[in-house]
Design a protein around this motif. Structure first.
Motif, PDB file in Angstrom:
ATOM      1  N   TYR A  27       0.843  -1.190   0.000  1.00 45.63           N
ATOM      2  CA  TYR A  27       0.000   0.000   0.000  1.00 45.63           C
ATOM      3  C   TYR A  27       0.879   1.240   0.000  1.00 45.63           C
ATOM      4  O   TYR A  27       2.044   1.198   0.386  1.00 45.63           O
ATOM      5  N   ASN A  28       0.306   2.373  -0.396  1.00 39.29           N
ATOM      6  CA  ASN A  28       1.108   3.585  -0.519  1.00 39.29           C
ATOM      7  C   ASN A  28       1.332   4.319   0.792  1.00 39.29           C
ATOM      8  O   ASN A  28       2.297   5.066   0.913  1.00 39.29           O
ATOM      9  N   LYS A  29       0.471   4.146   1.781  1.00 31.54           N
ATOM     10  CA  LYS A  29       0.656   4.862   3.044  1.00 31.54           C
ATOM     11  C   LYS A  29      -0.257   4.295   4.128  1.00 31.54           C
ATOM     12  O   LYS A  29      -1.170   3.533   3.855  1.00 31.54           O
ATOM     13  N   ALA A  30       0.017   4.724   5.360  1.00 29.48           N
ATOM     14  CA  ALA A  30      -0.854   4.373   6.480  1.00 29.48           C
ATOM     15  C   ALA A  30      -1.874   5.489   6.662  1.00 29.48           C
ATOM     16  O   ALA A  30      -1.526   6.662   6.636  1.00 29.48           O
ATOM     17  N   GLN A  31      -3.140   5.131   6.813  1.00 27.44           N
ATOM     18  CA  GLN A  31      -4.163   6.142   7.068  1.00 27.44           C
ATOM     19  C   GLN A  31      -4.147   6.549   8.535  1.00 27.44           C
ATOM     20  O   GLN A  31      -4.314   7.710   8.851  1.00 27.44           O
ATOM     21  N   ASN A  32      -3.974   5.562   9.416  1.00 23.99           N
ATOM     22  CA  ASN A  32      -3.878   5.852  10.844  1.00 23.99           C
ATOM     23  C   ASN A  32      -3.311   4.640  11.561  1.00 23.99           C
ATOM     24  O   ASN A  32      -3.203   3.557  10.992  1.00 23.99           O
ATOM     25  N   TYR A  33      -2.945   4.858  12.800  1.00 24.02           N
ATOM     26  CA  TYR A  33      -2.442   3.773  13.631  1.00 24.02           C
ATOM     27  C   TYR A  33      -2.825   4.056  15.078  1.00 24.02           C
ATOM     28  O   TYR A  33      -3.164   5.175  15.444  1.00 24.02           O
ATOM     29  N   SER A  34      -2.793   3.007  15.876  1.00 23.97           N
ATOM     30  CA  SER A  34      -3.175   3.145  17.267  1.00 23.97           C
ATOM     31  C   SER A  34      -2.573   1.979  18.048  1.00 23.97           C
ATOM     32  O   SER A  34      -1.977   1.078  17.466  1.00 23.97           O
ATOM     33  N   ALA A  47      -3.237  -1.372  20.445  1.00 23.73           N
ATOM     34  CA  ALA A  47      -4.286  -2.390  20.527  1.00 23.73           C
ATOM     35  C   ALA A  47      -5.256  -2.107  21.657  1.00 23.73           C
ATOM     36  O   ALA A  47      -6.432  -2.467  21.585  1.00 23.73           O
ATOM     37  N   ALA A  48      -4.772  -1.456  22.702  1.00 21.68           N
ATOM     38  CA  ALA A  48      -5.639  -1.139  23.841  1.00 21.68           C
ATOM     39  C   ALA A  48      -6.798  -0.244  23.410  1.00 21.68           C
ATOM     40  O   ALA A  48      -7.894  -0.331  23.964  1.00 21.68           O
ATOM     41  N   LYS A  49      -6.570   0.591  22.397  1.00 24.69           N
ATOM     42  CA  LYS A  49      -7.618   1.495  21.923  1.00 24.69           C
ATOM     43  C   LYS A  49      -8.448   0.882  20.799  1.00 24.69           C
ATOM     44  O   LYS A  49      -9.450   1.425  20.411  1.00 24.69           O
ATOM     45  N   MET A  50      -7.995  -0.238  20.248  1.00 28.85           N
ATOM     46  CA  MET A  50      -8.661  -0.846  19.102  1.00 28.85           C
ATOM     47  C   MET A  50      -9.014  -2.298  19.415  1.00 28.85           C
ATOM     48  O   MET A  50      -8.415  -3.212  18.900  1.00 28.85           O
ATOM     49  N   LYS A  51      -9.965  -2.534  20.248  1.00 33.60           N
ATOM     50  CA  LYS A  51     -10.339  -3.880  20.685  1.00 33.60           C
ATOM     51  C   LYS A  51     -10.918  -4.736  19.563  1.00 33.60           C
ATOM     52  O   LYS A  51     -10.974  -5.943  19.677  1.00 33.60           O
ATOM     53  N   SER A  52     -11.291  -4.141  18.427  1.00 34.76           N
ATOM     54  CA  SER A  52     -11.943  -4.901  17.358  1.00 34.76           C
ATOM     55  C   SER A  52     -10.988  -5.824  16.608  1.00 34.76           C
ATOM     56  O   SER A  52     -11.413  -6.606  15.777  1.00 34.76           O
ATOM     57  N   PHE A  53      -9.681  -5.781  16.888  1.00 34.36           N
ATOM     58  CA  PHE A  53      -8.741  -6.616  16.163  1.00 34.36           C
ATOM     59  C   PHE A  53      -8.577  -7.989  16.780  1.00 34.36           C
ATOM     60  O   PHE A  53      -7.812  -8.794  16.300  1.00 34.36           O
ATOM     61  N   GLY A  54      -9.251  -8.277  17.847  1.00 33.62           N
ATOM     62  CA  GLY A  54      -9.178  -9.595  18.448  1.00 33.62           C
ATOM     63  C   GLY A  54      -8.014  -9.740  19.400  1.00 33.62           C
ATOM     64  O   GLY A  54      -7.394  -8.772  19.807  1.00 33.62           O
ATOM     65  N   SER A  55      -7.700 -10.983  19.738  1.00 35.16           N
ATOM     66  CA  SER A  55      -6.654 -11.222  20.724  1.00 35.16           C
ATOM     67  C   SER A  55      -5.272 -11.190  20.078  1.00 35.16           C
ATOM     68  O   SER A  55      -5.105 -11.461  18.898  1.00 35.16           O
ATOM     69  N   ILE A  56      -4.272 -10.879  20.881  1.00 36.31           N
ATOM     70  CA  ILE A  56      -2.883 -10.804  20.439  1.00 36.31           C
ATOM     71  C   ILE A  56      -2.131 -11.903  21.155  1.00 36.31           C
ATOM     72  O   ILE A  56      -2.171 -12.010  22.381  1.00 36.31           O
ATOM     73  N   SER A  57      -1.427 -12.748  20.414  1.00 35.56           N
ATOM     74  CA  SER A  57      -0.735 -13.874  21.032  1.00 35.56           C
ATOM     75  C   SER A  57       0.723 -13.574  21.351  1.00 35.56           C
ATOM     76  O   SER A  57       1.282 -14.163  22.266  1.00 35.56           O
ATOM     77  N   ALA A  58       1.367 -12.678  20.596  1.00 28.54           N
ATOM     78  CA  ALA A  58       2.776 -12.380  20.856  1.00 28.54           C
ATOM     79  C   ALA A  58       3.156 -11.042  20.236  1.00 28.54           C
ATOM     80  O   ALA A  58       2.562 -10.609  19.251  1.00 28.54           O
ATOM     81  N   ILE A  59       4.140 -10.405  20.828  1.00 29.26           N
ATOM     82  CA  ILE A  59       4.714  -9.188  20.271  1.00 29.26           C
ATOM     83  C   ILE A  59       6.158  -9.518  19.926  1.00 29.26           C
ATOM     84  O   ILE A  59       6.915  -9.990  20.777  1.00 29.26           O
ATOM     85  N   VAL A  77       0.663  -2.472  18.358  1.00 22.50           N
ATOM     86  CA  VAL A  77       0.226  -1.421  17.440  1.00 22.50           C
ATOM     87  C   VAL A  77      -0.650  -2.003  16.339  1.00 22.50           C
ATOM     88  O   VAL A  77      -0.374  -3.077  15.807  1.00 22.50           O
ATOM     89  N   THR A  78      -1.700  -1.294  16.022  1.00 20.69           N
ATOM     90  CA  THR A  78      -2.547  -1.633  14.878  1.00 20.69           C
ATOM     91  C   THR A  78      -2.373  -0.544  13.824  1.00 20.69           C
ATOM     92  O   THR A  78      -2.165   0.621  14.156  1.00 20.69           O
TER      93      THR A  78
END
Length: 180
Positions: free
Chosen positions: A7-14, A16-28, A61-62
């Motif tokens: 993709y050409n760019k990121a529209q936004n980022y946040s 994970a604490a602020k974006m609960k709709s991405f589901g569970s995170i297993s590892a960083i 980060v999402t």
């Protein structure tokens, strides 16, 4: 991250604490990512910490990437890899005269393979090979770079007509790139 995904760019980022709709995170996997150049193609070109032991999952980060993929609005001389198992490998295609086409394998060398990979944001090529290609137009041939450059156009530029490949029917260049 968005460049690496095409993709050409990121529209936004946040976080994970602020974006609960991405589901569970297993590892960083990495932390402290610092990308000082927005032209980087691969996240590992940025400065990162290899370990993320001290990161809490709410620090993940999402990213929401833009809707325009980089090859939807290509420029003359833009290259891409197609048909590989991974994004770092595949048939080399170059955009010339308003369409993507292939590169013939005649006189293609290690420096040319490295240059293709560097243009795509990698550090170089692991290897390259000639593969049988589809009936796609061939734009370049005799691409023998005398050195490794940041852009393939330093070795060969887009012609006004397609190239007649003599290395055997359908022998087009495929590369396997690496970032070390």
């Amino acid at each position: 991250i968005c460049h690496q995904l095409g993709y050409n760019k990121a529209q936004n980022y946040s976080t994970a604490a602020k974006m609960k709709s991405f589901g569970s995170i297993s590892a960083i996997s990495i932390r402290n990512v610092d990308c000082t150049n927005d032209n980087y193609q691969v996240i590992l070109q940025c400065d990162v910490s290899d370990t993320a032991d001290s990161c809490d999952f709410d620090m993940a980060v999402t990213v929401n990437c833009g809707m325009t993929r980089v090859w939807d609005d290509p420029y003359s001389g833009q290259i891409r890899l197609q048909g590989g198992t991974y994004t770092s490998e595949g048939l080399v295609e170059i955009y010339c005269n308003n369409e993507f086409g292939t590169i013939c394998g005649d006189n293609f060398n290690d420096n040319a393979a490295d240059t293709v990979c560097v243009q795509l944001g990698y550090t170089g090529a692991v290897d390259y090979d000639m593969i049988q290609s589809s009936n796609m137009r061939t734009w370049l041939g005799n691409v023998a770079c005398s050195n490794t450059y940041s852009c393939l156009s330093s070795c060969s530029s887009c012609p006004s007509a397609s190239y007649s490949c003599q290395v055997g029917f359908g022998s087009r260049v495929a590369v396997n790139c690496t970032y070390t």
